[in-house]
Design a protein around this motif. Structure first.
Motif, mmCIF file in Angstrom:
data_model
loop_
_atom_site.group_PDB
_atom_site.id
_atom_site.type_symbol
_atom_site.label_atom_id
_atom_site.label_comp_id
_atom_site.label_asym_id
_atom_site.label_seq_id
_atom_site.Cartn_x
_atom_site.Cartn_y
_atom_site.Cartn_z
ATOM 1 N N GLU A 168 0.824 -1.212 0.000
ATOM 2 C CA GLU A 168 0.000 0.000 0.000
ATOM 3 C C GLU A 168 0.858 1.262 0.000
ATOM 4 O O GLU A 168 0.562 2.219 -0.712
ATOM 5 N N ASN A 169 1.873 1.290 0.856
ATOM 6 C CA ASN A 169 2.642 2.512 1.048
ATOM 7 C C ASN A 169 3.953 2.163 1.767
ATOM 8 O O ASN A 169 3.998 2.060 2.985
ATOM 9 N N TYR A 227 6.722 3.796 2.191
ATOM 10 C CA TYR A 227 7.250 4.846 3.074
ATOM 11 C C TYR A 227 6.587 4.770 4.449
ATOM 12 O O TYR A 227 7.262 4.723 5.489
ATOM 13 N N ALA A 228 5.255 4.730 4.450
ATOM 14 C CA ALA A 228 4.543 4.651 5.727
ATOM 15 C C ALA A 228 4.877 3.349 6.462
ATOM 16 O O ALA A 228 4.983 3.327 7.680
ATOM 17 N N ALA A 229 5.070 2.273 5.702
ATOM 18 C CA ALA A 229 5.422 0.994 6.337
ATOM 19 C C ALA A 229 6.741 1.117 7.095
ATOM 20 O O ALA A 229 6.892 0.605 8.203
ATOM 21 N N ARG A 230 7.696 1.830 6.511
ATOM 22 C CA ARG A 230 8.975 2.038 7.211
ATOM 23 C C ARG A 230 8.762 2.879 8.462
ATOM 24 O O ARG A 230 9.382 2.643 9.495
ATOM 25 N N LEU A 231 7.861 3.870 8.372
ATOM 26 C CA LEU A 231 7.597 4.716 9.539
ATOM 27 C C LEU A 231 6.961 3.921 10.674
ATOM 28 O O LEU A 231 7.078 4.285 11.844
ATOM 29 N N MET A 232 6.267 2.826 10.340
ATOM 30 C CA MET A 232 5.664 1.978 11.374
ATOM 31 C C MET A 232 6.722 1.083 12.020
ATOM 32 O O MET A 232 6.420 0.326 12.933
#
Lengths: 230, 292
Positions: free
Chosen positions: B174-175, B177-182
């Motif tokens: 899905e995303n 970048y956001a997955a890395r932020l999680m």
């Protein structure tokens, strides 16, 4: 709690941060002000391990985290809530929240707490995040960040593109974070708003810190207002 | 006549389960990394050589050899992801696809060099004579294939629907970048997805080996049908890959029986064009929604 010491960051060959130093005391809200392209988001990305500084150190709780990967940094409780919300549009609200606690053990307690804070999300748990309104998505993004049990929350432009009522609501939530021992580094386009909630403020331009001052002094300073805040 | 049709369909389903397994692997890899793995069949083939060497040269018991080959496939997938594709993170998708094409030729070449191009026999894993039920001949091998497809399909559905790892994979899709932020260890999760994908290709290849024999190009036809099955199902849908593979198996078997085997590939491609003309996203594909 967090201390940046002469941090340099490059995007390829372009230098975005040029020796930035900054400090966030325990339990405080620190605002980072500056025009578009000043390097504010880059600084957050360097702290959260998305970008690696080319020089300088980032000390969190006495430990240099500037060479750790983002997963290790999240596990230490530094959570980055990005600009533009970046929810997972095709996953449900519940899945989005659970992903926020990916590095934590049992998300149950924190899940209930987040739903308690953002009541609007409660009835929407089964809905795809992409179908939420902008305000709800921002609540989800912050709620998702809270699921990671942050000790330091990096908040990038939480008010961007939202209706005033929702902005007010979200900032009311942010203003209560210190009760839960969450420190905040707040990047905010709306400087007046940021200064209202922050204890301390830094102004960034062209990749360098121009000045730092207590937020309440800054609020009343005409010079600063005209020069940096518009 | 009905009996004959049923018999052909049954054999078609069994053959289709190989296409379905191949397609599932392609979809798992594509969903996580958005890379179309052209080395998919070759990687499954390489794992089959592991099984072959273990069985016929090292005399390892057959079940153990299969486990070893499948483990080798998982490692091969994870290593390829970590060594080749992780370095290409952010490169244009075409570059990544060309790398998998190169890997395809590399693997076929290296194994051809090492073992020659003469087909090597592989005995069927279960040597039980076919049984007749209600006039239908059931080959144990076919039943095993279909059962494995069902079991692996259910396991995959559970992985994506009910586990943290599966949720992490979907989040990366899905995303990223956001997955890395999680805090999701993106490299490790992608490596796992590649490992699983190649594992599925290896299962298909090992199941196919008794009929195709072990050769460097043993998977060339099957992987093409795997691609077609995945596209038919709407590249990205697990259910679509399974249904697409099974339908394809039946159609191909019908063409073999009633027309001519030489026609199979051309007719199948013709049908694919027709299906995509009516449903551009395949049978189970999610409509590509673009948000401004």
């Amino acid at each position: 709690m967090l201390k940046l010491d002469h941090v340099h960051v490059h995007y390829g060959r372009v230098q975005v941060l040029r020796g930035v130093s900054l400090e966030i005391p325990d339990g405080s809200v620190v605002a980072l002000l500056g025009a578009n392209g000043a390097g504010k988001s880059t600084m957050l990305k360097a702290i959260s391990g998305i970008l690696r500084p080319s020089r300088g150190t980032i000390i969190f709780d006495g430990e240099d985290i500037s060479r750790l990967d983002s997963s290790a940094i999240v596990r230490r409780g530094v959570i980055h809530c990005p600009e533009g919300r970046q929810v997972f549009p095709g996953l449900t609200v519940r899945e989005n929240l659970l992903l926020g606690s990916y590095v934590r053990g049992n998300p149950r307690v924190q899940f209930d707490r987040v739903i308690d804070i953002f009541e609007a999300l409660g009835p929407r748990l089964g809905q795809l995040a992409g179908t939420l309104s902008g305000g709800e998505q921002q609540m989800l993004a912050i709620g998702r960040a809270l699921m990671g049990e942050p000790r330091l929350l990096l908040l990038d432009e939480p008010s961007l593109g939202l209706a005033p009522l929702i902005v007010e609501y979200i900032f009311k939530v942010i203003s209560k974070f210190h009760e839960h021992d969450i420190s905040v580094l707040l990047v905010e386009q709306n400087a007046t708003l940021a200064l209202e909630f922050a204890d301390w403020a830094y102004a960034l331009s062209h990749g360098q810190i121009r000045f730092s001052q207590a937020a309440d002094e800054l609020r009343d300073s005409d010079l600063v207002r005209s020069a940096y805040l518009g | 006549m009905t009996q004959y049709l049923l018999q052909i369909s049954l054999a078609g389903l069994a053959q289709g389960s190989l296409y379905a397994l191949t397609a599932l692997g392609l979809v798992v890899i594509y969903n996580a990394s958005t890379v179309v793995n052209f080395a998919h069949g070759a990687m499954g083939m390489a794992a089959t050589y592991v099984a072959y060497v273990l069985i016929s040269q090292l005399h390892v018991p057959v079940p153990l050899a299969f486990v070893g080959a499948i483990a080798a496939a998982f490692i091969l997938g994870a290593v390829v992801q970590a060594l080749l594709l992780e370095r290409l993170n952010g490169a244009p998708i075409l570059t990544q696809v060309v790398v998998t094409l190169g890997l395809f030729m590399f693997l076929e070449g290296v194994l051809g060099l090492a073992f020659g191009y003469n087909p090597r026999p592989m005995a069927p894993p279960i040597a039980i004579a076919p049984v007749t039920v209600a006039g239908l001949v059931l080959r144990p091998q076919d039943i095993v294939q279909l059962a494995l497809l069902v079991a692996l399909g259910v396991a995959l559905a559970a992985l994506f629907g009910a586990t943290k790892l599966g949720l992490g994979m979907r989040a990366i899709t899905e995303n990223t970048y956001a997955a890395r932020l999680m805090g999701i260890p993106v490299g490790r999760v992608l490596g796992t997805a590649w490992g699983l994908g190649v594992l599925l290709a290896a299962v298909a290849a090992i199941l196919a080996a008794p009929t195709t024999s072990v050769t460097p190009n043993m998977m060339d036809t099957i992987v093409v049908y795997g691609f077609i099955a995945a596209i038919l199902g709407g590249f990205g849908s697990l259910v679509g890959a399974v249904v697409g593979g099974l339908i394809l198996g039946v159609i191909v078997n019908m063409i073999d029986a009633f027309l001519a085997p030489e026609l199979a590939m051309s007719i199948v491609f013709g049908l694919l064009v027709l299906v995509l003309y009516v449903r551009p996203d395949g049978l189970f594909g999610r409509k590509a929604v673009q948000k401004v």
